[in-house]
Design an enzyme around this catalytic site. Structure first.
Site, PDB file in Angstrom:
ATOM      1  N   GLU A   9       0.829  -1.202   0.000  1.00 58.54           N
ATOM      2  CA  GLU A   9       0.000   0.000   0.000  1.00 58.54           C
ATOM      3  C   GLU A   9       0.865   1.255   0.000  1.00 58.54           C
ATOM      4  OE1 GLU A   9      -2.658  -0.431   3.384  1.00 58.54           O
ATOM      5  OE2 GLU A   9      -2.854  -2.580   3.009  1.00 58.54           O
ATOM      6  N   GLU A  32      -9.760   5.428   3.006  1.00 56.67           N
ATOM      7  CA  GLU A  32     -10.109   4.634   4.182  1.00 56.67           C
ATOM      8  C   GLU A  32     -10.055   5.542   5.403  1.00 56.67           C
ATOM      9  OE1 GLU A  32      -7.492   1.296   4.784  1.00 56.67           O
ATOM     10  OE2 GLU A  32      -8.167   0.966   6.839  1.00 56.67           O
TER      11      GLU A  32
END
Ligand SMILES: *[C@@H]1O[C@H](CO)[C@@H](O)[C@H](O)[C@H]1NC(C)=O
Ligand SMILES: *[C@@H]1O[C@H](CO)[C@@H](O)[C@H](O)[C@H]1NC(C)=O
Length: 413
Positions: free
Chosen positions: A217, A328
């Site tokens: 990520e 997120e």
């Protein structure tokens, strides 16, 4: 008298525990912070240590003891150069009606770079301070995401949704992938309370979401608990067991091998996009070296930052099966209501350019090491009334979408 003895015992116990934690933290820091060749005090309060490239944390990993560092990838995905024209300029997607709005050439930099630079053969490392570790629930959890922070868009298991309150607004592609690329604008979302965060990133995924997910990520984040402030920072993350024992943010554990001496993982980035004003974005490319299997990362217009060695992973040794792009946040719902922590700009995607957050020029790397637009992308959001995502397909932005949201509002109580 009994009371007094009792109090004394309690005080003694508490101070012993505190001293114990302090010793543990100091030990941990001496392993984490490698002796620098030079240190730079950034205006945002960070200390950036220039650590010799061969002494970086990655090489504490048992798998990497005899690792010979690679300074350059063997291959870049093809047509990367064709794309350079688009990389650093923010273009308007919607034609003449919106082209009158301000849009600026966005060059994102890191603050510490205005004070000094790290010499060749060193890498800049954000120094971890005692307070950073003390903010974490334990030394063990410091630098790690909570469990089940993934979005599981495929077979949505109600038990997994909202576990730990992680919420997403993402686009995703499924298939066989060897990398991904995108340009995302950068914001400074408000965080309701320190143990929540807000981030925007690319996920490279393979494995079982419940037990052994492999994930790479990278993106930007605001995380008061991790960094001690509300700054927007560049970050990376990896795990090979669904966020359980392996992996961490940035260089906080052995894993990512950094080769670049200009960009510090976890350091603040600026400028930030303004509502109705200038938009600034970053471009991230992650791809797998076809020869050695390492996953490389490039930031902006051609800065190769380093790589995740193939040996860190189980599934990602071959390829990725899903790419996700988007935001997120953590919603702790601490006061019984949805958090007011913002995702991206804090505006809904329907607001469009200059207000909502975007990912544009979304691409994947295929088996022939070529960058191209994904065939299909789908979207996912647990609570669209809180944070939403909307794909668009017009103009010169390639595959792109808007995502973001304010969190708590009348439709998201
Ligand atoms: C590293 O290399 C040395 C010398 O070649 C060897 O003795 C040792 O077993 C190797 N260690 C690992 C973990 O591969
Ligand atoms: C971060 O922002 C919150 C409000 O969103 C504020 O209460 C807090 O004091 C800020 N923290 C720091 C370290 O500036």
């Amino acid at each position: 008298m009994v009371k007094l003895v009792f109090c004394l015992v309690v005080v003694l116990y508490v101070s012993l525990c505190y001293a114990g934690k302090k010793v543990e933290v100091l030990k941990y820091l001496s392993r984490l912070n490698k002796p620098p060749i030079k240190s730079i005090k950034s205006p945002d309060g960070d200390i950036i240590d220039c650590v010799h490239i061969s002494r970086q944390r990655a090489f504490d990993h048992p798998f990497l003891k005899n690792h010979t560092i690679k300074m350059e990838p063997n291959y870049h995905p093809t047509w990367i150069n064709n794309n350079d024209i688009k990389v650093s300029s923010v273009m308007n997607e919607d034609g003449p009606s919106s082209s009158s709005k301000p849009s600026k050439h966005g060059t994102i930099t890191q603050l510490w770079n205005s004070i000094g630079q790290c010499p060749k053969e060193t890498i800049p490392v954000r120094r971890t301070k005692k307070e950073d570790v003390l903010r974490a629930s334990s030394v063990k959890r410091y630098g790690k995401k909570g469990y089940s922070t993934f979005a599981k868009p495929n077979s949505i298991d109600p038990d997994l949704i909202n576990q730990n309150g992680h919420q997403h607004a993402i686009a995703y592609a499924q298939g066989e992938f060897y990398g991904a690329k995108a340009t995302m604008n950068v914001w400074n979302p408000k965080i309701h309370q320190p143990n929540e965060f807000s981030l925007s990133q690319i996920w490279i995924l393979k494995g079982s979401f419940a037990s052994d997910l492999n994930s790479i990520e990278a993106g930007w984040q605001v995380s008061p608990d991790l960094y001690g402030d509300n700054n927007t920072r560049l970050f990376i993350y990896w795990t090979s067991d669904a966020y359980q024992a392996t992996g961490c943010y940035n260089l906080l554990c052995s894993g990512f091998i950094q080769t670049n001496n200009e960009i510090a993982m976890g350091a603040s980035i600026s400028p930030i996009s303004q509502l109705h004003g200038s938009q600034f974005d970053i471009t991230i490319l992650i791809w797998k070296d076809p020869d050695e299997g390492n996953w490389w990362m490039q930031f902006g217009n051609g800065k190769v930052l380093g790589y995740w060695p193939a040996t860190l992973f189980s599934y990602l040794t071959e390829s990725a099966s899903m790419i996700q792009w988007g935001g997120e946040v953590v919603n702790t719902a601490s006061d019984g209501q949805h958090t007011t922590t913002q995702m991206g700009s804090g505006q809904f995607p329907q607001e469009g350019f200059g207000k909502a957050s975007y990912f544009k020029n979304i691409q994947i790397v295929d088996e022939s090491n070529s960058l191209r637009a994904p065939k299909d992308i789908n979207t996912f959001s647990e609570q669209p009334n809180c944070y939403d995502v909307q794909t668009r397909n017009n103009g010169n932005w390639g595959t792109h979408f808007y995502y973001s949201g304010p969190g708590r509002n009348p439709n998201c109580p």
